[in-house]
Design a protein around this motif. Structure first.
Motif, PDB file in Angstrom:
ATOM      1  N   THR A   1      18.605  68.435   0.613  1.00  0.00           N
ATOM      2  CA  THR A   1      18.063  67.615  -0.474  1.00  0.00           C
ATOM      3  C   THR A   1      17.987  68.420  -1.760  1.00  0.00           C
ATOM      4  O   THR A   1      18.047  69.642  -1.752  1.00  0.00           O
ATOM      5  CB  THR A   1      16.671  67.076  -0.116  1.00  0.00           C
ATOM      6  N   GLU A   2      17.846  67.696  -2.829  1.00  0.00           N
ATOM      7  CA  GLU A   2      17.718  68.317  -4.155  1.00  0.00           C
ATOM      8  C   GLU A   2      16.510  67.725  -4.851  1.00  0.00           C
ATOM      9  O   GLU A   2      16.347  66.501  -4.904  1.00  0.00           O
ATOM     10  CB  GLU A   2      18.982  68.056  -4.989  1.00  0.00           C
ATOM     11  N   ALA A   3      15.659  68.604  -5.386  1.00  0.00           N
ATOM     12  CA  ALA A   3      14.490  68.136  -6.128  1.00  0.00           C
ATOM     13  C   ALA A   3      14.919  67.647  -7.509  1.00  0.00           C
ATOM     14  O   ALA A   3      15.731  68.292  -8.191  1.00  0.00           O
ATOM     15  CB  ALA A   3      13.467  69.259  -6.260  1.00  0.00           C
ATOM     16  N   ILE A   4      14.405  66.504  -7.925  1.00  0.00           N
ATOM     17  CA  ILE A   4      14.778  65.903  -9.202  1.00  0.00           C
ATOM     18  C   ILE A   4      13.956  66.521 -10.322  1.00  0.00           C
ATOM     19  O   ILE A   4      12.733  66.642 -10.225  1.00  0.00           O
ATOM     20  CB  ILE A   4      14.566  64.381  -9.164  1.00  0.00           C
ATOM     21  N   LYS A   5      14.645  66.898 -11.386  1.00  0.00           N
ATOM     22  CA  LYS A   5      13.988  67.426 -12.579  1.00  0.00           C
ATOM     23  C   LYS A   5      14.344  66.536 -13.762  1.00  0.00           C
ATOM     24  O   LYS A   5      15.433  65.980 -13.826  1.00  0.00           O
ATOM     25  CB  LYS A   5      14.437  68.862 -12.845  1.00  0.00           C
ATOM     26  N   SER A   6      13.428  66.417 -14.665  1.00  0.00           N
ATOM     27  CA  SER A   6      13.696  65.652 -15.891  1.00  0.00           C
ATOM     28  C   SER A   6      13.466  66.550 -17.089  1.00  0.00           C
ATOM     29  O   SER A   6      12.651  67.481 -17.043  1.00  0.00           O
ATOM     30  CB  SER A   6      12.785  64.419 -15.975  1.00  0.00           C
TER      31      SER A   6
ATOM     32  N   ILE B   1      21.197  63.822 -11.387  1.00  0.00           N
ATOM     33  CA  ILE B   1      21.353  64.214  -9.986  1.00  0.00           C
ATOM     34  C   ILE B   1      22.824  64.584  -9.764  1.00  0.00           C
ATOM     35  O   ILE B   1      23.689  64.249 -10.577  1.00  0.00           O
ATOM     36  CB  ILE B   1      20.945  63.076  -9.022  1.00  0.00           C
ATOM     37  N   GLN B   2      23.090  65.253  -8.658  1.00  0.00           N
ATOM     38  CA  GLN B   2      24.463  65.595  -8.332  1.00  0.00           C
ATOM     39  C   GLN B   2      25.241  64.336  -7.948  1.00  0.00           C
ATOM     40  O   GLN B   2      24.690  63.405  -7.355  1.00  0.00           O
ATOM     41  CB  GLN B   2      24.505  66.601  -7.187  1.00  0.00           C
ATOM     42  N   LEU B   3      26.516  64.336  -8.285  1.00  0.00           N
ATOM     43  CA  LEU B   3      27.362  63.180  -8.012  1.00  0.00           C
ATOM     44  C   LEU B   3      27.440  62.869  -6.525  1.00  0.00           C
ATOM     45  O   LEU B   3      27.516  61.701  -6.120  1.00  0.00           O
ATOM     46  CB  LEU B   3      28.765  63.422  -8.578  1.00  0.00           C
ATOM     47  N   GLN B   4      27.376  63.900  -5.688  1.00  0.00           N
ATOM     48  CA  GLN B   4      27.504  63.687  -4.247  1.00  0.00           C
ATOM     49  C   GLN B   4      26.280  63.000  -3.641  1.00  0.00           C
ATOM     50  O   GLN B   4      26.323  62.543  -2.497  1.00  0.00           O
ATOM     51  CB  GLN B   4      27.717  65.026  -3.542  1.00  0.00           C
ATOM     52  N   ALA B   5      25.197  62.873  -4.414  1.00  0.00           N
ATOM     53  CA  ALA B   5      24.015  62.159  -3.928  1.00  0.00           C
ATOM     54  C   ALA B   5      24.149  60.653  -4.094  1.00  0.00           C
ATOM     55  O   ALA B   5      23.365  59.890  -3.530  1.00  0.00           O
ATOM     56  CB  ALA B   5      22.766  62.645  -4.656  1.00  0.00           C
TER      57      ALA B   5
ATOM     58  N   ALA C   1      18.830  63.097  -1.023  1.00  0.00           N
ATOM     59  CA  ALA C   1      19.801  63.723  -0.117  1.00  0.00           C
ATOM     60  C   ALA C   1      21.103  63.981  -0.871  1.00  0.00           C
ATOM     61  O   ALA C   1      21.609  63.105  -1.574  1.00  0.00           O
ATOM     62  CB  ALA C   1      20.052  62.828   1.078  1.00  0.00           C
ATOM     63  N   VAL C   2      21.654  65.185  -0.710  1.00  0.00           N
ATOM     64  CA  VAL C   2      22.924  65.536  -1.340  1.00  0.00           C
ATOM     65  C   VAL C   2      24.011  65.804  -0.301  1.00  0.00           C
ATOM     66  O   VAL C   2      25.164  66.051  -0.662  1.00  0.00           O
ATOM     67  CB  VAL C   2      22.755  66.750  -2.287  1.00  0.00           C
ATOM     68  N   THR C   3      23.657  65.762   0.964  1.00  0.00           N
ATOM     69  CA  THR C   3      24.641  65.867   2.047  1.00  0.00           C
ATOM     70  C   THR C   3      24.356  64.771   3.064  1.00  0.00           C
ATOM     71  O   THR C   3      23.254  64.209   3.108  1.00  0.00           O
ATOM     72  CB  THR C   3      24.593  67.240   2.748  1.00  0.00           C
ATOM     73  N   LYS C   4      25.365  64.443   3.881  1.00  0.00           N
ATOM     74  CA  LYS C   4      25.261  63.418   4.931  1.00  0.00           C
ATOM     75  C   LYS C   4      24.836  62.056   4.371  1.00  0.00           C
ATOM     76  O   LYS C   4      24.183  61.257   5.044  1.00  0.00           O
ATOM     77  CB  LYS C   4      24.266  63.856   6.010  1.00  0.00           C
ATOM     78  N   VAL C   5      25.221  61.805   3.090  1.00  0.00           N
ATOM     79  CA  VAL C   5      24.817  60.556   2.448  1.00  0.00           C
ATOM     80  C   VAL C   5      25.456  59.360   3.152  1.00  0.00           C
ATOM     81  O   VAL C   5      24.802  58.337   3.383  1.00  0.00           O
ATOM     82  CB  VAL C   5      25.205  60.582   0.951  1.00  0.00           C
ATOM     83  N   PHE C   6      26.713  59.493   3.571  1.00  0.00           N
ATOM     84  CA  PHE C   6      27.376  58.382   4.249  1.00  0.00           C
ATOM     85  C   PHE C   6      26.805  58.155   5.645  1.00  0.00           C
ATOM     86  O   PHE C   6      26.796  57.033   6.147  1.00  0.00           O
ATOM     87  CB  PHE C   6      28.876  58.645   4.315  1.00  0.00           C
TER      88      PHE C   6
END
Length: 397
Positions: free
Chosen positions: A64-69, A327-331, A378-383
């Motif tokens: 996972t990736e923590a969201i920052k603004s 966020i990352q595109l892969q998310a 989540a940035v991996t296993k999204v599908f």
């Protein structure tokens, strides 16, 4: 027989007692289960929770990736069209009626300011020259006569009234000469040409049309031998060293735009080819055709680009700040046309959440709404998560 009646009475008393008790019991409500309306069911599915077992969590090992603004300058994307810059384009027209007797340049030719472009043979122009020469001769005569009378008055040979009359006639002749001179200048005759009229007894009634600016002949509107009327267009000269770019901004975004804002100008098909500029001015009203607010950007061209008539892409950087979540595109994934992400709720739970995408640049997605700072996606296993969410929906159905 008596005992039978006693037993029957006891049974009747018990039955009456049971009937009384059943009337005092509270009535049970009957709950009828109904299916969820499709619209609410869809919302529930969009924001459903995916619960993983410990085994599934370990096997998937979802990162996972923590969201920052952060607050960044507001960027507005808008289409643009290139026009000739004010003062760097000129329509060449004939000031008098006549006939085109010479065309010195053609479309695509580069010209310099003052260079001869056309020659117009005109009786009207000949009359203007004749009027000037008559006024010139009359002014010279009255000037000489006035000087002679002034000398005679000093010698008391002529009267003062004759001198006053000569002075008035000289002023009238001088005014006529100035008027004839102004008419020649109005049709574009330079002083050097006017001076030749008085020095030479012969002249040709042919007006020379010259270029008012440096540039390139974009279009010729006449042919050799063609008769033209006064103010009829002959050609157009463009100086493409500087151009005007007009950007068309939506009224909602226009409130954030002001003169001085930086602009990245690029080709629509090649965003890596850019020129930097600044907004010169903002039109106060809406453009009638596009219903947009027009912003004007004057920029120098580089190696002949951009050219008038070309369509461009503008990225305007407004001075106002806005909160941006990236966020990352892969998310990111999609459910139909709806962009969705999977937000981590706890170690074994993810929420499938719809979001609104502002724009996608490179490997990052800028989110307009749907996520907040501090959440994790989540940035991996999204599908895999998407497949599990669809499996849960099918199971519930």
């Amino acid at each position: 027989m008596k005992s039978k009646f006693i037993h029957f009475g006891i049974v009747m008393i018990l039955f009456a007692f049971a009937a009384c008790n059943s009337g005092n019991e509270p009535k049970k409500e009957v709950v009828v289960e109904t299916d969820v309306p499709p619209s609410l069911k869809d919302d529930a599915e969009k924001t459903m929770l995916i619960k993983l077992s410990d085994k599934e969590r370990n096997e998937l090992s979802i990162k996972t990736e923590a969201i920052k603004s952060e607050f960044v300058d507001h960027q507005i994307l808008a289409p643009g069209v290139v026009f000739p810059s004010p003062g760097h384009s000129s329509i060449i027209s004939t000031p008098i009626n006549g006939q085109v007797t010479a065309i010195k340049v053609y479309e695509g030719d580069r010209v310099n300011k003052g260079q001869e472009l056309y020659r117009i043979q005109s009786l009207e122009y000949g009359n203007l020259i004749s009027e000037y020469l008559q006024a010139y001769a009359q002014e010279a005569f009255q000037k000489s006569r006035l000087a002679r009378l002034e000398q005679l008055v000093e010698e008391r040979i002529s009267s003062t009234s004759e001198l006053e009359q000569a002075t008035a006639e000289y002023q009238r002749a001088s005014a006529s000469l100035k008027s004839a001179y102004a008419k020649l200048r109005a049709v574009g005759v330079p002083d050097s040409e006017i001076a030749k009229f008085s020095d030479s007894g012969n002249f040709e009634p042919t007006l020379k049309i010259v270029a008012p600016i440096n540039g390139v002949i974009e279009k010729n509107f006449v042919e050799l031998g063609q008769s033209v009327n006064a103010l009829e267009n002959l050609s157009r000269v463009l100086d493409t060293h500087e151009v005007l770019v007009r950007g068309y901004v939506s009224p909602g975004d226009a409130v954030l735009v002001e003169p001085g804002n930086a602009v990245d100008i690029s080709k629509r098909e090649q965003e890596d080819v850019t020129i930097k500029g600044k907004i010169t001015s903002v039109n106060p009203g809406l453009d009638e055709t596009s219903r947009s607010v027009v912003v004007n950007i004057i920029i120098p061209s580089e190696d002949g680009w951009p050219k008038p008539g070309e369509n461009l892409r503008l990225a305007i950087t407004s001075g106002s700040q806005k909160e941006t979540v990236a966020i990352q595109l892969q998310a990111l994934t999609y459910d139909g046309d709806q962009p969705i992400v999977f937000v981590k709720k706890d170690a074994n739970t993810f929420e499938r959440r719809p979001i609104e995408v502002d724009q996608i640049k490179g490997d990052f997605v800028f989110v307009a709404s749907g996520l907040s700072a501090g959440e994790e996606v989540a940035v991996t296993k999204v599908f895999s998560l998407k497949a599990l969410s669809r499996f849960d929906i099918i199971s519930e159905e």
